[in-house]
Design an enzyme around this catalytic site. Structure first.
Site, PDB file in Angstrom:
ATOM      1  CG  ASP A  78      -1.991  -1.020   1.228  1.00 33.86           C
ATOM      2  OD1 ASP A  78      -2.045  -1.821   0.266  1.00 33.86           O
ATOM      3  OD2 ASP A  78      -2.790  -1.028   2.177  1.00 33.86           O
ATOM      4  CG  HIS A 229       2.238   0.279   4.480  1.00 37.33           C
ATOM      5  ND1 HIS A 229       1.958  -0.701   5.403  1.00 37.33           N
ATOM      6  CD2 HIS A 229       1.097   0.963   4.279  1.00 37.33           C
ATOM      7  CE1 HIS A 229       0.673  -0.615   5.745  1.00 37.33           C
ATOM      8  NE2 HIS A 229       0.130   0.385   5.091  1.00 37.33           N
TER       9      HIS A 229
HETATM   10 ZN    ZN Z   1      -2.664   3.227   2.978  1.00 33.56          ZN
END
Ligand code: ZN
Length: 271
Positions: A78, A229
């Site tokens: 993400d 991430h």
């Molecule tokens: Zn996010």
């Protein structure tokens, strides 16, 4: 779900079999207090927070988490693309010949179209993670639509094909968020294996925490939908070296014994 969205992605059988997971974003836990007041849906704050933020809750609509296919792992990333970390991650994935899913922020994608094309060229799956990473449980409907549509349009313009998946920032949603996503041809995706990789300096620790979750899911007969991430939604200069290295450790551990898939595999080829 609209007929168009049904054709695009998740067909009834698999969606209805998708497991309710038990993993909430630690990022989201801090939002509990304010959410109840903002909701206006007649739920107590705790109930609203559960429905809005818990990845396994279906109260505010169904989403892909992970099906009953032990041995399958989906690495998802993400908040990218990120000029510093995404290329390193792509190299790591290429080294293991593994495909992953990237939920991109529209703002970051618009600034780095070449990097988005590189993700696409390596046959990874690209998903929509909103334009600017707002908490969509507290965002008015017209802006939710704008956030999603602008991102999908931008990504399609860059890669030339429609985007099919959407992960809400923080996992935060209310019923209208998933409804708008499906109207735009996007299937919502949550997760069932996450740790706070964004605040963890040690790749070893991130990997160990995720391995514990992955192995636990497998014992319960489930696939794992793993979140890491490769960018930062608040700070594009955030250090994601531990997250990228943790992805490498997961690949080292599971590449020979498990099957790495993208979220596409859980929609287009239901068993
Ligand atoms: Zn996010």
């Amino acid at each position: 779900m609209t007929a168009a969205a049904r054709r695009l992605c998740c067909l009834g059988k698999l969606c209805s079999s998708i497991l309710a997971s038990r993993m909430i974003s630690p990022l989201a836990t801090g939002m509990y207090a304010g959410l109840g007041a903002a909701a206006g849906v007649g739920l107590a704050a705790g109930a609203f927070a559960y429905a809005s933020l818990w990845p396994g809750s279906r109260i505010f609509g169904t989403a892909i988490t992970a099906p009953a296919r032990p041995g399958e792992l989906a690495l998802t990333f993400d908040d990218g693309p990120n000029a510093a970390w995404t290329p390193r991650l792509l190299d790591t994935l290429a080294h293991h010949d593994v495909r992953a899913t990237f939920f991109l922020l529209g703002t970051h994608a618009a600034m780095q179209p070449e990097l988005v094309r590189r993700i696409q060229a390596a046959r990874h799956t690209i998903g929509n993670h909103s334009w600017s990473h707002p908490n969509l449980a507290r965002t008015r409907s017209s802006r939710v639509r704008e956030e999603l549509k602008r991102t999908s349009d931008t990504l399609q313009q860059i890669v030339g094909t429609p985007v099919k998946f959407f992960r809400p920032p923080f996992g935060a949603r209310r019923p209208v968020v998933f409804r708008i996503a499906r109207e735009l041809g996007l299937e919502p995706v949550l997760w069932n294996a996450m740790t706070s990789d964004w605040s963890e300096p040690s790749a070893d620790r991130i990997a160990k925490q995720l391995m514990k979750k992955i192995d636990g899911l497998e014992r319960r007969g489930r696939a794992a939908n793993i979140v890491l991430h490769d960018g930062g939604h608040r700070d594009a200069s955030a250090n994601r070296a531990p997250s990228v290295a943790a992805a490498g450790l997961l690949l080292d551990r599971y590449a020979r014994s498990h099957r790495f898939v993208t979220v596409n595999a859980w929609c287009e080829h239901p068993k």
